[in-house]
Design an enzyme around this catalytic site. Structure first.
Site, mmCIF file in Angstrom:
data_model
loop_
_atom_site.group_PDB
_atom_site.id
_atom_site.type_symbol
_atom_site.label_atom_id
_atom_site.label_comp_id
_atom_site.label_asym_id
_atom_site.label_seq_id
_atom_site.Cartn_x
_atom_site.Cartn_y
_atom_site.Cartn_z
ATOM 1 N N ASP A 70 49.942 50.560 -15.043
ATOM 2 C CA ASP A 70 49.948 50.707 -13.484
ATOM 3 C C ASP A 70 48.987 52.075 -13.750
ATOM 4 O O ASP A 70 49.374 52.828 -14.774
ATOM 5 C CB ASP A 70 50.912 50.582 -12.793
ATOM 6 N N ASP A 72 49.128 54.669 -10.419
ATOM 7 C CA ASP A 72 49.434 55.998 -9.691
ATOM 8 C C ASP A 72 50.290 55.904 -10.509
ATOM 9 O O ASP A 72 51.311 54.937 -10.514
ATOM 10 C CB ASP A 72 49.427 55.634 -8.266
ATOM 11 N N ALA A 178 46.579 48.779 -7.112
ATOM 12 C CA ALA A 178 45.715 48.371 -6.342
ATOM 13 C C ALA A 178 44.874 49.091 -5.730
ATOM 14 O O ALA A 178 44.716 48.609 -4.468
ATOM 15 C CB ALA A 178 47.192 48.661 -4.826
ATOM 16 N N ASN A 248 58.175 47.998 -7.234
ATOM 17 C CA ASN A 248 57.162 47.528 -6.688
ATOM 18 C C ASN A 248 55.997 46.256 -7.678
ATOM 19 O O ASN A 248 56.541 44.523 -7.556
ATOM 20 C CB ASN A 248 56.123 47.416 -6.057
#
Length: 317
Positions: A70, A72, A178, A248
């Site tokens: 991931d 961020d 994202a 998430n």
């Protein structure tokens, strides 16, 4: 971007749009990686502080394994899309009122941790309206500049060292985020990683239409992207690793045999401890205590960034 015709129905918790977003991201990532592989090898930025001891994992020479990171608050402090937005504001892509609205949307999402469909759609529309009508090549060139201005100094050295361990073991390393796939690809290339899975914005003849392919690469869509990429690359997910700070991303972390919680939020920390997942926290002092608010991504950081951008705007007058 042409619609994907190879989407096949299957039973799973993810929505059809999540599957489409994930598969579109995997396809874009593989195409970009092939292009990058033919280019001159990038210069890898050295960590700015002493890296942690080399972990027991990964296993050298295991070409059926890869690592998925991931972005961020895992690889980089703060949200890539916010830093990118600051850079676009500096270049007068949008007005101060739009910056304040965008900052508030980011703060609400990061702190509330709830994906209200109407709110998420509003945030997506705001971001897409900024790039609509612009050339992909233009945004890529600007993205390179923005990386140097706002992102390069925000890379977590500890996480960077973990990624390098996989590269040194001969494994591919992918960002999964994202953020727009173009922005993610720039960051991956600058860090010497294999490539990136990110949100795919539709473009026709190299110009953004203001629409997405599927939905943002978030939550279940990330898991679908990793699943699709692993199938295309012939990877064994049980031998792969995934790293994230957010609950998430539990769907993505649960796919692999080696999940890591990096700078975890409260829910992920609890889940990781319950399931005996490995944890790493590269925050220090007060930032490490406030695990419920990811470092550099809370209201204060976003408001501070907005204020800085507004100050720049005033100085230009």
């Amino acid at each position: 971007m042409a619609a994907l015709g190879w989407l096949t129905p299957r039973r799973r918790s993810a929505t059809a749009r999540s599957v489409l977003a994930g598969e579109a991201s995997a396809e874009a990532a593989r195409k970009t990686a092939l292009v990058e592989a033919g280019a001159e090898a990038p210069e890898i930025e050295a960590p700015r502080e002493e890296p942690p001891a080399e972990p027991e994992f990964p296993v050298a020479g295991d070409d059926l394994a890869a690592a998925f990171f991931d972005l961020d608050n895992t690889v980089m402090q703060g949200a890539a899309i916010f830093h990118f937005g600051r850079g676009l504001y500096k270049r007068e892509f949008f007005r101060r009122r739009e910056l304040a609205r965008f900052a508030w949307q980011q703060a609400w999402f990061r702190l509330a941790g709830v994906e209200d469909p109407e709110h998420m759609q509003d945030a997506r529309d705001s971001a897409l309206s900024i790039v609509k009508g612009h050339k992909v090549s233009e945004l890529m060139a600007i993205g390179e500049e923005i990386y140097d201005e706002y992102m390069a100094e925000r890379i977590w050295p500890g996480t960077r060292a973990l990624a390098q361990a996989h590269l040194d073991a001969g494994q591919k390393v992918w960002l999964v985020t994202a953020a727009p796939v173009e922005t993610a690809t720039i960051i991956a290339r600058r860090l010497g990683l294999t490539g990136a899975l990110g949100t795919v914005a539709e473009s026709i003849d190299g110009v953004y239409t203001g629409r997405l392919v599927g939905e943002p690469l978030h939550g279940p869509a990330k898991a679908e992207a990793v699943r699709a990429l692993a199938a295309a690359e012939g990877l064994d997910l049980a031998r792969c690793a995934a790293y994230s700070d957010s609950h998430n991303d539990i769907p993505m972390l649960s796919l692999v045999g080696h999940p890591y919680a990096i700078n975890p939020d409260t829910k992920l920390r609890k889940h990781a401890r319950t399931n005996d997942w490995r944890l790493r926290d590269y925050r220090t002092g007060r930032k490490a205590v406030k695990v419920g608010v990811p470092a550099a991504a809370g209201v204060g950081a976003i408001a501070g960034g907005a204020a800085a951008a507004i100050a720049l705007h005033r100085r230009r007058k």
